[in-house]
Structures are given as structure tokens and as C-alpha cells.
Scaffold this active site. Structure first.
Site, PDB file in Angstrom:
ATOM      1  N   LYS A  13       0.837  -1.216   0.000  1.00  0.00           N
ATOM      2  CA  LYS A  13       0.000   0.000   0.000  1.00  0.00           C
ATOM      3  C   LYS A  13       0.869   1.262   0.000  1.00  0.00           C
ATOM      4  O   LYS A  13       0.660   2.176  -0.799  1.00  0.00           O
ATOM      5  CB  LYS A  13      -0.925   0.030   1.243  1.00  0.00           C
ATOM      6  CG  LYS A  13      -1.839  -1.163   1.371  1.00  0.00           C
ATOM      7  CD  LYS A  13      -2.735  -1.075   2.598  1.00  0.00           C
ATOM      8  CE  LYS A  13      -2.030  -1.084   3.936  1.00  0.00           C
ATOM      9  NZ  LYS A  13      -1.302  -2.327   4.246  1.00  0.00           N
ATOM     10  N   ARG A  88      -9.615   0.531   8.748  1.00  0.00           N
ATOM     11  CA  ARG A  88      -9.069  -0.765   9.149  1.00  0.00           C
ATOM     12  C   ARG A  88     -10.076  -1.634   9.872  1.00  0.00           C
ATOM     13  O   ARG A  88      -9.751  -2.737  10.294  1.00  0.00           O
ATOM     14  CB  ARG A  88      -7.904  -0.524  10.078  1.00  0.00           C
ATOM     15  CG  ARG A  88      -6.580  -0.768   9.403  1.00  0.00           C
ATOM     16  CD  ARG A  88      -5.503  -0.519  10.418  1.00  0.00           C
ATOM     17  NE  ARG A  88      -4.324  -1.259  10.127  1.00  0.00           N
ATOM     18  CZ  ARG A  88      -3.313  -0.781   9.410  1.00  0.00           C
ATOM     19  NH1 ARG A  88      -3.374   0.392   8.861  1.00  0.00           N
ATOM     20  NH2 ARG A  88      -2.247  -1.513   9.244  1.00  0.00           N
ATOM     21  N   ARG A 127      12.119  -6.328   5.235  1.00  0.00           N
ATOM     22  CA  ARG A 127      12.125  -4.950   5.728  1.00  0.00           C
ATOM     23  C   ARG A 127      12.648  -4.881   7.166  1.00  0.00           C
ATOM     24  O   ARG A 127      13.317  -3.919   7.538  1.00  0.00           O
ATOM     25  CB  ARG A 127      10.717  -4.346   5.648  1.00  0.00           C
ATOM     26  CG  ARG A 127      10.731  -2.850   5.899  1.00  0.00           C
ATOM     27  CD  ARG A 127       9.403  -2.199   5.642  1.00  0.00           C
ATOM     28  NE  ARG A 127       8.397  -2.699   6.556  1.00  0.00           N
ATOM     29  CZ  ARG A 127       7.098  -2.417   6.475  1.00  0.00           C
ATOM     30  NH1 ARG A 127       6.658  -1.652   5.489  1.00  0.00           N
ATOM     31  NH2 ARG A 127       6.238  -2.901   7.343  1.00  0.00           N
ATOM     32  N   ARG A 133      11.950  -1.855  11.591  1.00  0.00           N
ATOM     33  CA  ARG A 133      10.692  -1.301  12.111  1.00  0.00           C
ATOM     34  C   ARG A 133      10.192  -2.203  13.244  1.00  0.00           C
ATOM     35  O   ARG A 133      10.147  -3.426  13.088  1.00  0.00           O
ATOM     36  CB  ARG A 133       9.666  -1.224  10.961  1.00  0.00           C
ATOM     37  CG  ARG A 133       8.572  -0.212  11.209  1.00  0.00           C
ATOM     38  CD  ARG A 133       7.702  -0.017   9.995  1.00  0.00           C
ATOM     39  NE  ARG A 133       6.371  -0.552  10.205  1.00  0.00           N
ATOM     40  CZ  ARG A 133       5.366  -0.421   9.355  1.00  0.00           C
ATOM     41  NH1 ARG A 133       5.547   0.237   8.221  1.00  0.00           N
ATOM     42  NH2 ARG A 133       4.193  -0.942   9.609  1.00  0.00           N
ATOM     43  N   ARG A 144      -0.286  -8.802  13.467  1.00  0.00           N
ATOM     44  CA  ARG A 144      -0.845  -7.873  12.472  1.00  0.00           C
ATOM     45  C   ARG A 144      -1.659  -8.637  11.428  1.00  0.00           C
ATOM     46  O   ARG A 144      -2.712  -8.168  10.977  1.00  0.00           O
ATOM     47  CB  ARG A 144       0.289  -7.086  11.795  1.00  0.00           C
ATOM     48  CG  ARG A 144       0.863  -5.996  12.691  1.00  0.00           C
ATOM     49  CD  ARG A 144       2.241  -5.549  12.245  1.00  0.00           C
ATOM     50  NE  ARG A 144       2.234  -4.900  10.948  1.00  0.00           N
ATOM     51  CZ  ARG A 144       3.320  -4.736  10.201  1.00  0.00           C
ATOM     52  NH1 ARG A 144       4.494  -5.185  10.614  1.00  0.00           N
ATOM     53  NH2 ARG A 144       3.241  -4.127   9.048  1.00  0.00           N
TER      54      ARG A 144
HETATM   55  P1  AP5 Z   1       4.774  -1.513   1.919  1.00  0.00           P
HETATM   56  O1  AP5 Z   1       4.551  -0.727   0.700  1.00  0.00           O
HETATM   57  O2  AP5 Z   1       5.303  -0.814   3.141  1.00  0.00           O
HETATM   58  O3  AP5 Z   1       3.455  -2.309   2.306  1.00  0.00           O
HETATM   59  P2  AP5 Z   1       2.226  -1.830   3.177  1.00  0.00           P
HETATM   60  O4  AP5 Z   1       1.036  -2.549   2.680  1.00  0.00           O
HETATM   61  O5  AP5 Z   1       2.180  -0.329   3.232  1.00  0.00           O
HETATM   62  O6  AP5 Z   1       2.708  -2.450   4.545  1.00  0.00           O
HETATM   63  P3  AP5 Z   1       2.865  -1.846   5.987  1.00  0.00           P
HETATM   64  O7  AP5 Z   1       3.562  -2.909   6.753  1.00  0.00           O
HETATM   65  O8  AP5 Z   1       3.472  -0.483   6.007  1.00  0.00           O
HETATM   66  O9  AP5 Z   1       1.346  -1.709   6.328  1.00  0.00           O
HETATM   67  P4  AP5 Z   1       0.577  -1.908   7.602  1.00  0.00           P
HETATM   68  O10 AP5 Z   1      -0.807  -1.780   7.116  1.00  0.00           O
HETATM   69  O11 AP5 Z   1       0.853  -3.101   8.415  1.00  0.00           O
HETATM   70  O12 AP5 Z   1       1.192  -0.712   8.482  1.00  0.00           O
HETATM   71  P5  AP5 Z   1       0.748   0.773   8.764  1.00  0.00           P
HETATM   72  O13 AP5 Z   1       1.960   1.587   8.664  1.00  0.00           O
HETATM   73  O14 AP5 Z   1      -0.453   1.149   7.975  1.00  0.00           O
HETATM   74  O15 AP5 Z   1       5.715  -2.743   1.538  1.00  0.00           O
HETATM   75  C1  AP5 Z   1       6.171  -3.662   2.508  1.00  0.00           C
HETATM   76  C2  AP5 Z   1       7.521  -4.234   2.032  1.00  0.00           C
HETATM   77  O16 AP5 Z   1       7.318  -4.956   0.818  1.00  0.00           O
HETATM   78  C3  AP5 Z   1       8.566  -3.138   1.717  1.00  0.00           C
HETATM   79  O17 AP5 Z   1       9.832  -3.593   2.105  1.00  0.00           O
HETATM   80  C4  AP5 Z   1       8.457  -2.991   0.188  1.00  0.00           C
HETATM   81  O18 AP5 Z   1       9.680  -2.561  -0.383  1.00  0.00           O
HETATM   82  C5  AP5 Z   1       8.113  -4.406  -0.231  1.00  0.00           C
HETATM   83  N1  AP5 Z   1       7.280  -4.449  -1.460  1.00  0.00           N
HETATM   84  C6  AP5 Z   1       6.246  -3.623  -1.779  1.00  0.00           C
HETATM   85  N2  AP5 Z   1       5.728  -3.980  -2.976  1.00  0.00           N
HETATM   86  C7  AP5 Z   1       6.429  -5.063  -3.394  1.00  0.00           C
HETATM   87  C8  AP5 Z   1       6.375  -5.886  -4.562  1.00  0.00           C
HETATM   88  N3  AP5 Z   1       5.460  -5.674  -5.539  1.00  0.00           N
HETATM   89  N4  AP5 Z   1       7.247  -6.919  -4.666  1.00  0.00           N
HETATM   90  C9  AP5 Z   1       8.170  -7.153  -3.677  1.00  0.00           C
HETATM   91  N5  AP5 Z   1       8.299  -6.406  -2.558  1.00  0.00           N
HETATM   92  C10 AP5 Z   1       7.433  -5.364  -2.429  1.00  0.00           C
HETATM   93  O19 AP5 Z   1       0.268   0.659  10.278  1.00  0.00           O
HETATM   94  C11 AP5 Z   1       1.169   0.349  11.310  1.00  0.00           C
HETATM   95  C12 AP5 Z   1       0.400   0.280  12.636  1.00  0.00           C
HETATM   96  O20 AP5 Z   1      -0.184   1.570  12.909  1.00  0.00           O
HETATM   97  C13 AP5 Z   1      -0.786  -0.687  12.693  1.00  0.00           C
HETATM   98  O21 AP5 Z   1      -0.384  -2.018  12.974  1.00  0.00           O
HETATM   99  C14 AP5 Z   1      -1.611  -0.069  13.792  1.00  0.00           C
HETATM  100  O22 AP5 Z   1      -1.052  -0.349  15.055  1.00  0.00           O
HETATM  101  C15 AP5 Z   1      -1.456   1.412  13.533  1.00  0.00           C
HETATM  102  N6  AP5 Z   1      -2.486   1.935  12.612  1.00  0.00           N
HETATM  103  C16 AP5 Z   1      -2.296   2.447  11.376  1.00  0.00           C
HETATM  104  N7  AP5 Z   1      -3.468   2.797  10.818  1.00  0.00           N
HETATM  105  C17 AP5 Z   1      -4.416   2.488  11.737  1.00  0.00           C
HETATM  106  C18 AP5 Z   1      -5.829   2.591  11.746  1.00  0.00           C
HETATM  107  N8  AP5 Z   1      -6.509   3.076  10.694  1.00  0.00           N
HETATM  108  N9  AP5 Z   1      -6.479   2.170  12.862  1.00  0.00           N
HETATM  109  C19 AP5 Z   1      -5.827   1.693  13.933  1.00  0.00           C
HETATM  110  N10 AP5 Z   1      -4.487   1.556  13.991  1.00  0.00           N
HETATM  111  C20 AP5 Z   1      -3.793   1.956  12.896  1.00  0.00           C
END
Ligand code: AP5
Length: 189
Positions: A13, A88, A127, A133, A144
């Protein structure tokens, strides 16, 4: 363009939102990044959120809604936005409807990136090594993924029932995945 990007942790994402932001000239709103900025700043909100995030759980809906309202009131959002990490759970999806109705900016598209669990775990382990992280530890990733299945997967059904959802294969080169997203976005004008 007002777009929600959905998908499990590690589905790409954030990566795709960064690319789309450049191409479309719209704001990228990542609730994970907003929360990490609060943690880094040592704010009261950040202190409350840190332990919850590190354990792989969801921060409270009230905190998120306040953050979202504030971010959506900033001027750069007028050109459009990509929401990454929100909603979410179904309560957040309903709250988002209300906020967007208040500002007269309904969603144009909701895109779900599908990636299988083995690939997600591999990406997040990669990552963890590169960036360290806190919530990319094996225990936090397991939690997660479980939280995603229990609380976020119903959001996919929420949008599917409204007919606003496009589900895409999130595996492949970054350019390929991005092209799949562009192909399902409504054309401007
Ligand atoms: P990346 O692009 O970072 O993937 P992502 O889907 O954004 O994954 P995240 O781990 O950042 O998302 P998340 O939803 O768990 O965390 P968030 O920050 O929202 O890619 C991941 C890896 O894959 C990278 O190394 C990238 O290079 C690689 N990659 C990407 N595309 C690829 C491809 N095509 N091929 C190969 N490799 C690839 O949330 C973190 C925390 O914040 C949550 O757990 C929660 O505690 C809190 N939080 C955030 N939003 C909320 C909410 N709305 N409500 C409550 N708590 C929340």
C-alpha cells in the site's frame, strides 16, 4: 481522485501510494506514517500509540478519527488523496463515509491489493532486516496478520457490497502492480 488503498500488512500500500502520489499529484495520507510521526515526536498521543503498534494491534478508533479529520482539513487534500491504512475496521469505514460527506468529497475508488501470506511474511522479514521497524518482528507480524483477517478483511466486503471495490493481484514488479491500479481507476473528466 479520492482513493482508498486496502491490503494486508506488507501488500505494498505504502509503496504504491508513493508512486501514485507522484503520478496523480494528490496527497498520500498514511495513518501508519502519521502515528509513527507522533511516536517520533514523543507526543502524548505517540506515547499512547507506541505499545499498541509495536504489539501489532490497532490504535483506538477515536484517536484515528481525530487524526484523519485534522489531516483531511489541510489544503493539499483539495486536489485529491490516497488513503493508506484507513479504514481498518467497519466502524472506521462508516466513520470515513461521515467525514467525507461532511466535506463533500466522496470516494472515487477503493482498491484492494491481494498478496498471499507467505509473500507478506517474506517481504516484512526483508524490511525488518533493512529498516528494523519495531512491528516487523515475527511476533508482531503474526499479530498484524491476525488483526487484518479478523478486523480489516470485513472492510473489503463492506466496499464489495457497494460495488466500489477493485481487487488486484499485488504480486509482481512495482511497475506491473502500479499499472494494474491505474487500469481500474476512473478516468478524469
Ligand atoms: P509496503 O509498501 O510498506 O506495504 P504496506 O502494505 O504499506 O505495509 P505496511 O507494513 O506499512 O502496512 P501496515 O498496514 O501493516 O502498516 P501501517 O503503517 O499502515 O511494503 C512492505 C515491504 O514490501 C517493503 O519492504 C516494500 O519494499 C516491499 N514491497 C512492496 N511492494 C512489493 C512488490 N510488488 N514486490 C516485492 N516487494 C514489495 O500501520 C502500522 C500500525 O499503525 C498498525 O499495525 C496499527 O497499530 C497502527 N495503525 C495504522 N493505521 C491504523 C488505523 N486506521 N487504525 C488503527 N491503527 C492503525
Amino acid at each position: 481522485m479520492r482513493l482508498v488503498l486496502l491490503g494486508p500488512p506488507g501488500s505494498g500500500k505504502g509503496t504504491q501510494a508513493t508512486r501514485l502520489k507522484e503520478k496523480l499529484g494528490i496527497a498520500h495520507i498514511s495513518t501508519g506514517d502519521l502515528l509513527r510521526a507522533e511516536v517520533a515526536a514523543g507526543s502524548e498521543l505517540g506515547k499512547q500509540a507506541k505499545a499498541v503498534m509495536d504489539a501489532g494491534n490497532l490504535v483506538s478508533d477515536d484517536i484515528l478519527l481525530g487524526m484523519l479529520r485534522s489531516r483531511l482539513s489541510q489544503p493539499d487534500v483539495a486536489k485529491g488523496f490516497i488513503l493508506d491504512g484507513y479504514p481498518r475496521n467497519v466502524a472506521q469505514a462508516e466513520a470515513l463515509d461521515g467525514v467525507l460527506a461532511d466535506i463533500g468529497q466522496p470516494l472515487d475508488a477503493v482498491v484492494q491489493l491481494d498478496v498471499d501470506a507467505d509473500q507478506l511474511i517474506e517481504r516484512l522479514a526483508g524490511r525488518a532486516k533493512e529498516q528494523g521497524r519495531a512491528d516487523d518482528s515475527p511476533d508482531a507480524v503474526r499479530q498484524r496478520l491476525q488483526v487484518y483477517t479478523q478486523q480489516t478483511a470485513p472492510v473489503v466486503d463492506f466496499y464489495a457490497e457497494r460495488g466500489t471495490l477493485a481487487r488486484l493481484d499485488g504480486i509482481g514488479e512495482l511497475e506491473e502492480v502500479e499499472a494494474r491500479i491505474h487500469a481500474v481507476l476512473p478516468k478524469a473528466g
